[in-house]
Design a protein around this motif. Sequence first.
Motif, PDB file in Angstrom:
ATOM      1  N   GLY A   1       0.921  -1.171  -0.063  1.00  8.40           N
ATOM      2  CA  GLY A   1      -0.070   0.274  -0.052  1.00  8.40           C
ATOM      3  C   GLY A   1       0.867   1.135  -0.232  1.00  8.40           C
ATOM      4  O   GLY A   1       0.760   2.210  -0.752  1.00  8.40           O
ATOM      5  N   ILE A   2       1.784   1.196   0.699  1.00  8.16           N
ATOM      6  CA  ILE A   2       2.699   2.449   1.065  1.00  8.16           C
ATOM      7  C   ILE A   2       3.660   2.739  -0.131  1.00  8.16           C
ATOM      8  O   ILE A   2       3.673   3.847  -0.809  1.00  8.16           O
ATOM      9  N   ILE A   3       4.059   1.703  -0.903  1.00  6.31           N
ATOM     10  CA  ILE A   3       4.683   1.833  -2.296  1.00  6.31           C
ATOM     11  C   ILE A   3       3.957   2.350  -3.352  1.00  6.31           C
ATOM     12  O   ILE A   3       4.234   3.462  -3.893  1.00  6.31           O
ATOM     13  N   ILE A   4       2.637   2.244  -3.101  1.00  3.12           N
ATOM     14  CA  ILE A   4       1.633   2.387  -4.025  1.00  3.12           C
ATOM     15  C   ILE A   4       1.352   4.135  -3.786  1.00  3.12           C
ATOM     16  O   ILE A   4       1.294   4.985  -4.695  1.00  3.12           O
ATOM     17  N   HIS A   5       1.220   4.335  -2.509  1.00  2.35           N
ATOM     18  CA  HIS A   5       0.884   5.682  -1.877  1.00  2.35           C
ATOM     19  C   HIS A   5       2.190   6.851  -2.259  1.00  2.35           C
ATOM     20  O   HIS A   5       2.045   7.724  -2.809  1.00  2.35           O
ATOM     21  N   VAL A   6       3.358   6.183  -1.907  1.00  2.00           N
ATOM     22  CA  VAL A   6       4.339   6.967  -2.683  1.00  2.00           C
ATOM     23  C   VAL A   6       4.449   7.212  -3.933  1.00  2.00           C
ATOM     24  O   VAL A   6       4.953   8.366  -4.368  1.00  2.00           O
ATOM     25  N   TYR A   7       4.513   6.059  -4.833  1.00  2.00           N
ATOM     26  CA  TYR A   7       4.392   6.239  -6.231  1.00  2.00           C
ATOM     27  C   TYR A   7       3.409   7.237  -6.585  1.00  2.00           C
ATOM     28  O   TYR A   7       3.595   8.164  -7.575  1.00  2.00           O
ATOM     29  N   ALA A   8       1.958   6.992  -6.032  1.00  4.03           N
ATOM     30  CA  ALA A   8       1.093   8.206  -6.664  1.00  4.03           C
ATOM     31  C   ALA A   8       1.607   9.575  -6.269  1.00  4.03           C
ATOM     32  O   ALA A   8       1.265  10.346  -6.809  1.00  4.03           O
ATOM     33  N   ALA A   9       2.250   9.675  -4.887  1.00  4.26           N
ATOM     34  CA  ALA A   9       2.217  11.263  -4.637  1.00  4.26           C
ATOM     35  C   ALA A   9       3.548  11.383  -5.638  1.00  4.26           C
ATOM     36  O   ALA A   9       3.396  12.999  -5.850  1.00  4.26           O
ATOM     37  N   LEU A  10       4.457  10.961  -6.249  1.00  6.30           N
ATOM     38  CA  LEU A  10       5.469  11.296  -7.012  1.00  6.30           C
ATOM     39  C   LEU A  10       4.842  11.462  -8.397  1.00  6.30           C
ATOM     40  O   LEU A  10       5.488  12.441  -9.046  1.00  6.30           O
ATOM     41  N   TRP A  11       4.132  10.492  -8.864  1.00  7.78           N
ATOM     42  CA  TRP A  11       3.526  10.725 -10.101  1.00  7.78           C
ATOM     43  C   TRP A  11       2.587  11.814 -10.364  1.00  7.78           C
ATOM     44  O   TRP A  11       2.730  12.390 -11.635  1.00  7.78           O
ATOM     45  N   ILE A  12       1.781  12.205  -9.563  1.00  4.53           N
ATOM     46  CA  ILE A  12       1.230  13.400  -9.499  1.00  4.53           C
ATOM     47  C   ILE A  12       1.900  14.729  -9.453  1.00  4.53           C
ATOM     48  O   ILE A  12       1.873  14.877  -7.990  1.00  4.53           O
ATOM     49  N   LYS A  13       2.324  15.246 -10.122  1.00  8.04           N
ATOM     50  CA  LYS A  13       3.154  16.520 -10.211  1.00  8.04           C
ATOM     51  C   LYS A  13       2.672  17.636  -9.428  1.00  8.04           C
ATOM     52  O   LYS A  13       1.519  17.904  -9.330  1.00  8.04           O
ATOM     53  N   GLY A  14       3.405  18.086  -8.113  1.00  8.36           N
ATOM     54  CA  GLY A  14       2.814  19.050  -7.097  1.00  8.36           C
ATOM     55  C   GLY A  14       2.335  18.501  -6.070  1.00  8.36           C
ATOM     56  O   GLY A  14       1.599  19.295  -5.109  1.00  8.36           O
ATOM     57  N   THR A  15       2.131  17.183  -5.975  1.00  2.38           N
ATOM     58  CA  THR A  15       1.570  16.559  -4.671  1.00  2.38           C
ATOM     59  C   THR A  15       2.604  16.540  -3.525  1.00  2.38           C
ATOM     60  O   THR A  15       2.161  16.694  -2.253  1.00  2.38           O
ATOM     61  N   ILE A  16       4.035  16.227  -3.768  1.00  3.02           N
ATOM     62  CA  ILE A  16       4.972  16.380  -2.741  1.00  3.02           C
ATOM     63  C   ILE A  16       5.006  17.651  -1.893  1.00  3.02           C
ATOM     64  O   ILE A  16       4.935  17.634  -0.616  1.00  3.02           O
ATOM     65  N   PRO A  17       5.028  18.742  -2.535  1.00  8.05           N
ATOM     66  CA  PRO A  17       5.054  20.044  -1.690  1.00  8.05           C
ATOM     67  C   PRO A  17       3.865  19.934  -0.703  1.00  8.05           C
ATOM     68  O   PRO A  17       3.962  20.670   0.305  1.00  8.05           O
ATOM     69  N   ALA A  18       2.617  19.354  -0.892  1.00  9.18           N
ATOM     70  CA  ALA A  18       1.878  19.439   0.055  1.00  9.18           C
ATOM     71  C   ALA A  18       1.988  18.958   1.441  1.00  9.18           C
ATOM     72  O   ALA A  18       1.628  19.574   2.510  1.00  9.18           O
ATOM     73  N   MET A  19       2.685  17.859   1.378  1.00  7.75           N
ATOM     74  CA  MET A  19       3.349  17.147   2.855  1.00  7.75           C
ATOM     75  C   MET A  19       4.564  17.832   3.013  1.00  7.75           C
ATOM     76  O   MET A  19       5.056  17.475   4.255  1.00  7.75           O
ATOM     77  N   VAL A  20       5.386  18.551   2.258  1.00 11.41           N
ATOM     78  CA  VAL A  20       6.881  19.059   2.760  1.00 11.41           C
ATOM     79  C   VAL A  20       6.504  20.555   3.060  1.00 11.41           C
ATOM     80  O   VAL A  20       6.954  20.822   4.185  1.00 11.41           O
TER      81      VAL A  20
END
Length: 219
Positions: free
Chosen positions: A162-181
Amino acid sequence: MKKLLLQRYKKSERFNHWVVAGCFVLLAISGLGFFYPSFFWLTEVFGSPQLARILHPFIGVVMFLGFFIQFFRYVKFNFFERDDLKWLLGIRHILVGREIGDTGKYNAGQKIMFWVMTISMALLLLSGLIAWRQYFSGYFPIWVVRIALLVHSASAILLIVGIIIHVYAALWIKGTIPAMVEGVVTQEWAKKHHPRWYREMMAKKEARTQQNSGSQTNE
Ligand code: HEM
């Protein structure tokens, strides 16, 4: 041109998320070390296999408590609605970058992931406590401890996938990582991926502006 931003997560939410994520990484590495003989070297993540054996359950409790807070923070956004079915049925289009349905704060994929995390966390805690030799195993017959260990391994694998998919999705949709950083997303990101949440945030912003200008004219 300066991008317009929307706040998605407060500092305390981000701190909470990264504590849970850090615990998860340590637990997954040491847990895989216990799980399979050729991964035993992974137990060195804590300095020695003995220390890994002692610390793994304590860090598990910290991860569970951290997730417990996340659960109550986000559960209200993760109940399924009619548009989620549209999203799931249109998954082929979503995968090529088209958005489907009037998505709120989280899409159907994120909601499924939230419930996978919740179920696996609950099973990990329960089975982990039963299998915790130092404090609790003695209160259970051996067959219960064996079943607990099986449930513990199965739910850990479910969470890791599940977390591998969660991280992949967060990296794949550009602009998502800054939400949590940084805690923010661009308005374009919100409008494209979470249109209903975007409208709700804009309406709140508008109401705040009107309230402020109202209080200024009354002074
Ligand atoms: C290890 C690397 C991880 C990365 C890079 C990561 C990244 C992210 C990002 C970018 C978001 C924001 C998504 C959005 O607002 O649309 C998010 C949300 C979230 N993450 Fe993670 N995460 C990680 C690990 C974890 C772990 C281990 C857990 C818990 C087991 C977790 C639980 C959550 C939860 C509950 C949310 C709230 C939104 C939701 O329900 O999807 N994350 N994560």
